[in-house]
Design an enzyme around this catalytic site. Structure first.
Site, mmCIF file in Angstrom:
data_model
loop_
_atom_site.group_PDB
_atom_site.id
_atom_site.type_symbol
_atom_site.label_atom_id
_atom_site.label_comp_id
_atom_site.label_asym_id
_atom_site.label_seq_id
_atom_site.Cartn_x
_atom_site.Cartn_y
_atom_site.Cartn_z
ATOM 1 N N LEU A 12 0.777 -1.170 0.033
ATOM 2 C CA LEU A 12 -0.056 0.012 0.058
ATOM 3 C C LEU A 12 0.844 1.338 -0.096
ATOM 4 C CD1 LEU A 12 -2.802 -1.037 2.697
ATOM 5 C CD2 LEU A 12 -2.887 -1.176 -0.005
ATOM 6 N N CYS A 13 0.459 2.369 -0.524
ATOM 7 C CA CYS A 13 1.068 3.531 -0.704
ATOM 8 C C CYS A 13 1.450 4.030 0.839
ATOM 9 C CB CYS A 13 0.355 4.603 -1.307
ATOM 10 S SG CYS A 13 0.155 4.390 -3.345
ATOM 11 N N PRO A 14 2.580 4.587 1.064
ATOM 12 C CA PRO A 14 3.617 4.948 0.147
ATOM 13 C C PRO A 14 4.632 3.777 -0.286
ATOM 14 C CG PRO A 14 4.235 5.811 2.223
ATOM 15 C CD PRO A 14 2.706 5.213 2.260
ATOM 16 N N HIS B 46 -3.537 4.784 2.560
ATOM 17 C CA HIS B 46 -4.162 3.298 2.941
ATOM 18 C C HIS B 46 -5.443 3.060 2.847
ATOM 19 C CE1 HIS B 46 -0.375 3.953 5.039
ATOM 20 N NE2 HIS B 46 0.148 3.016 4.255
#
Ligand code: SF4
Lengths: 78, 348
Positions: A12-14, B46
């Site tokens: 998941l980002c980042p 997220h």
């Protein structure tokens, strides 16, 4: 000039950006990195990161659930 | 060297204050690059990425966005492992929830110091303002951050520098102290005025803080996790899962993580190799993960709760598929639990 691939799926980002950044740091200007990710946030984050750090996004494509971002390493990276 | 351009590394959170701090220095001809730390608890992306309903919204990483607005490079440093020492044993304790802000700030400034030394930069910049935050940004705690991080007088806070003793960049004339600021207190007015001065019209306004640890419900779930496991530790997956779904704990031995919509269900399904998971066999509904040790009786209860969050919740019986990791799926027919049968105290 060589082409490299980075699997950032399920991150998941980042995290995809961080992985791309750390990988790019080992590459040479003109090298191509293909980042494969699944978090749609990477569609914005990786190009934004490229713009501010002087790299070029060549293309972004979707392959089923995967998002594949190809970038070319810029000349003034550290 | 008369014309040397000094280089500063700025902690970029994605909020207005660090943005202004950088602008102030850019105004003075300082070369600034940004640094941002990813602890795993940062409020970035997220949950937006997970929840389907949020997937079409404009998603951006605020730190990257701020760097782009400022025209500076941004270096994002992953500190998940190292951050455990900060969160699990903060020397200065926690803020109103599980946020160890003072230790966290010292840690981040310390990391920025190392980066600065490795990259030949001259000093560190933060957007801190005296009195802005109850724990880490008080007149008596700002020196603690400078001292414990090891940055000492190489740490410059351009927004309140005039209220603090001069730092080395000021004493040596790398920056002009007179053109720094004296912001103080919780009022945001001076920041707004400065934003207007710099023609900054758009900025993120993080509520409360830059991470999930300032969130009461998140901290409660984290404390519950430690209590249930009887030791204080975590992996990245643990802290990610705390951001997803409803968390229901029917007993000290196990809790259920219940997906609230399709995006969360998909995300939870990614964990099916680590947890027993339940799903309604013949209708749409929540994906449910079981975290802990369960008896057959507990599984039956988990199945009834899964049925409660399925489309067939009003039927007398619902078939639930139960799949322990690495084992074949079996089915159980259960009566959905009525909403009133799930005590409020079970919800974390
Ligand atoms: S809000 Fe979170 S990230 Fe920000 S200083 Fe406090 S603990 Fe650190």
């Amino acid at each position: 000039m060589s082409t490299h691939s980075l699997d950032a799926r399920r991150l998941l980002c980042p995290m995809p950006v961080i992985k791309a950044q750390n990988r790019v740091a080992q590459l040479q200007p003109g090298d191509i990195l293909e980042v494969i990710c699944t978090d749609p946030g990477a569609r914005n984050d990786i190009p934004a990161w490229c713009r501010i750090n002087g790299h070029r996004v060549l293309d972004v494509r979707q392959q089923e659930r995967d998002i594949i971002i190809r970038l070319e390493v810029g000349s003034d990276h550290d | 060297m008369a014309n040397k351009q000094y280089k500063a590394v700025a902690l970029i959170s994605g909020g207005l204050d660090s943005m202004l701090a950088v602008r102030v220095l850019q105004d003075q001809g300082v070369h600034v690059e940004g640094i941002n730390f990813y602890t795993g608890f940062c409020v970035e992306g997220h949950t937006h990425a997970i929840r389907r309903q949020d997937q079409n919204k404009h998603k951006r990483n605020n730190a990257l966005w701020v760097a782009e607005q400022l025209g500076i490079k941004l270096h994002i440093i992953e500190v998940i492992e190292e951050y455990k020492n900060v969160l699990l044993a903060p020397k200065h304790g926690y803020g109103s929830h599980l946020n160890p802000c003072l230790d966290c700030k010292s840690f981040m400034v310390g990391k920025a110091l190392t980066w600065m030394q490795e990259h030949g930069f001259d000093f560190i910049v933060t957007g801190e303002v005296i009195g802005q935050r109850p724990m880490s940004q008080r007149r008596d705690t700002l020196p603690v951050v400078a001292r414990e991080s090891g940055a000492q007088d190489l740490l410059l806070r351009p927004l309140c520098a005039k209220l603090l003793p001069p730092t080395r960049p000021e004493k040596e004339g790398w920056v002009d102290r007179e053109r720094l600021h004296n912001f103080n207190g919780r009022s945001r007015k001076p920041q707004m005025a400065l934003a207007q001065h710099y023609n900054i019209k758009e900025y993120a306004q993080p509520a409360g803080g830059c991470c999930f640890l300032t969130d009461a419900s998140y901290s409660h779930k984290l404390a519950d996790l430690w209590q249930a496991r009887q030791h204080r530790d975590y992996e990245l997956d643990d802290i990610m899962l705390l951001k997803v779904g409803r968390h229901i704990r029917p007993s000290p031995d196990f809790k259920l993580i219940v997906g609230r919509e399709e995006g969360e269900n998909n995300y939870l399904e990614g964990y099916r190799h680590c947890f027993t998971h339940l799903r309604p066999a013949a209708c749409p509904g929540a994906t449910v993960l079981v975290d802990g040790n369960v008896t057959e009786q507990d599984l039956a209860l988990a199945a009834r709760i899964t049925a409660r969050f399925s489309q067939h919740r009003d039927r007398p019986q619902v078939t639930i598929s139960i799949t322990p990791p690495g084992t074949a799926t079996r089915q159980l027919e259960v009566a959905p639990l009525a909403p009133d049968d799930i005590p409020g105290a079970w919800y974390l």
